[in-house]
Motif scaffolding. Sequence first.
Motif, short mmCIF file in Angstrom:
data_model
loop_
_atom_site.label_atom_id
_atom_site.label_comp_id
_atom_site.label_asym_id
_atom_site.label_seq_id
_atom_site.Cartn_x
_atom_site.Cartn_y
_atom_site.Cartn_z
N PRO A 35 0.80 -1.23 0.00
CA PRO A 35 0.00 0.00 0.00
C PRO A 35 0.83 1.29 0.00
O PRO A 35 0.59 2.17 -0.82
N GLY A 36 1.85 1.38 0.86
CA GLY A 36 2.63 2.62 0.96
C GLY A 36 3.28 2.99 -0.36
O GLY A 36 3.13 4.10 -0.87
N ARG A 37 3.97 2.04 -0.98
CA ARG A 37 4.70 2.36 -2.23
C ARG A 37 3.73 2.60 -3.38
O ARG A 37 3.92 3.50 -4.19
N THR A 38 2.66 1.80 -3.47
CA THR A 38 1.68 2.00 -4.53
C THR A 38 1.11 3.43 -4.45
O THR A 38 1.07 4.14 -5.46
N LYS A 39 0.72 3.84 -3.26
CA LYS A 39 0.16 5.20 -3.09
C LYS A 39 1.18 6.25 -3.52
O LYS A 39 0.85 7.21 -4.23
N GLU A 40 2.42 6.03 -3.11
CA GLU A 40 3.49 6.97 -3.45
C GLU A 40 3.64 7.09 -4.97
O GLU A 40 3.72 8.19 -5.52
N LEU B 69 1.43 6.34 -7.33
CA LEU B 69 0.24 6.93 -7.95
C LEU B 69 0.23 8.45 -7.74
O LEU B 69 -0.06 9.21 -8.67
N GLU B 70 0.58 8.87 -6.54
CA GLU B 70 0.58 10.31 -6.24
C GLU B 70 1.65 11.02 -7.05
O GLU B 70 1.41 12.06 -7.65
N SER C 91 -4.97 8.72 -11.96
CA SER C 91 -6.33 8.45 -11.47
C SER C 91 -6.86 7.19 -12.17
O SER C 91 -6.64 7.01 -13.38
N MET D 239 -6.91 -2.12 -4.99
CA MET D 239 -7.08 -0.68 -4.88
C MET D 239 -7.40 -0.13 -6.27
O MET D 239 -6.60 -0.33 -7.17
#
Length: 291
Positions: A8-13, A15-16, A21, A196
């Motif tokens: 989760p942490g790296r995926t979010k990073e 994507l951001e 989107s 996600m």
Amino acid sequence: MPREIAVPGRTKEILEHHGFSFKKSLGQNFLMDRNILEKIVLASKAGPEDGVVEIGPGIGGLTEHFAKAAKQVEAFEIDGRLLPVLEETMAPYPNVRIWNEDILNVDIGRVLSENFKHVQDIIITGNLPYYVTTPIIMNLLEQRLPISRMVFMMQKEVAERLAADPGSKDYGSLSIAAQYFADPVKTMVVPKTVFMPKPNVDSAVVRFEIRDTPPVEVEDETFFFRVIKAAFAQRRKTIWNNLQHNLTGRDRREELAAALQEAEVDSGRRGETLTMQEFAHLSTSLKRHLP
Ligand code: SAM
């Protein structure tokens, strides 16, 4: 070595950082569970001498695991917005090549013969976009590609139809078509919470061991599949009614009765009770009686 992509942490990073989107219309639900990714690779039996084709790499979560397990990965992604992302996430893996293409327009046979000259087994994999799961699978199976197996994540309901046995509620023309070309086995069920964004339904992984020869002998494959399609046109109707309405027409009742009798199929049965072998006999008899 950078941190693993599918956490989760790296995926979010990622994507951001890329301002990405999700496009629901492209079935973009990214998998974020190391354990499940490892199990997919294990189910595929991919080894260091094998070539892998991946459908829909997304940001590369599954691709990364195959890059570590196999010799070479050719991955096809329809969404051009993911190319700069993949360029970054796949940088540590020189054995991965990304193609910006719709898998349904790709001449896979040619891709295999041109790129996998020096591999042992060829495996096709992917966490498939839900909106095109069945066309992708059937299209690959019907091409009779020189591959050993396919391992796909898909909607659980489709997985159950693909692997269903005669007599079960999920058994239908899709089960028979898939089982004619391969031996599909559901290897695990995957909860929606590991994706996600979270999809509406649970998923399952299916492994297809590709058959060298079909399990039944059929003279005319096109006609065999036409008979099966007709037999399942309306599930609640008998084989007699379905074949009469969707294949032979009312004026060929005598021939239909003779073909059913010759194939030893009771006209009051429903399509869902017939085995593939019975459909093979029936299509041979129908062909003989309906020239
Ligand atoms: N492999 C990634 C993972 O497991 O997290 C992403 C899986 S996501 C369910 C499906 C991916 O397939 C998305 O990246 C989507 O853009 C891509 N896709 C959708 N339709 C496609 C098509 N026709 N051809 C190739 N890729 C497609």
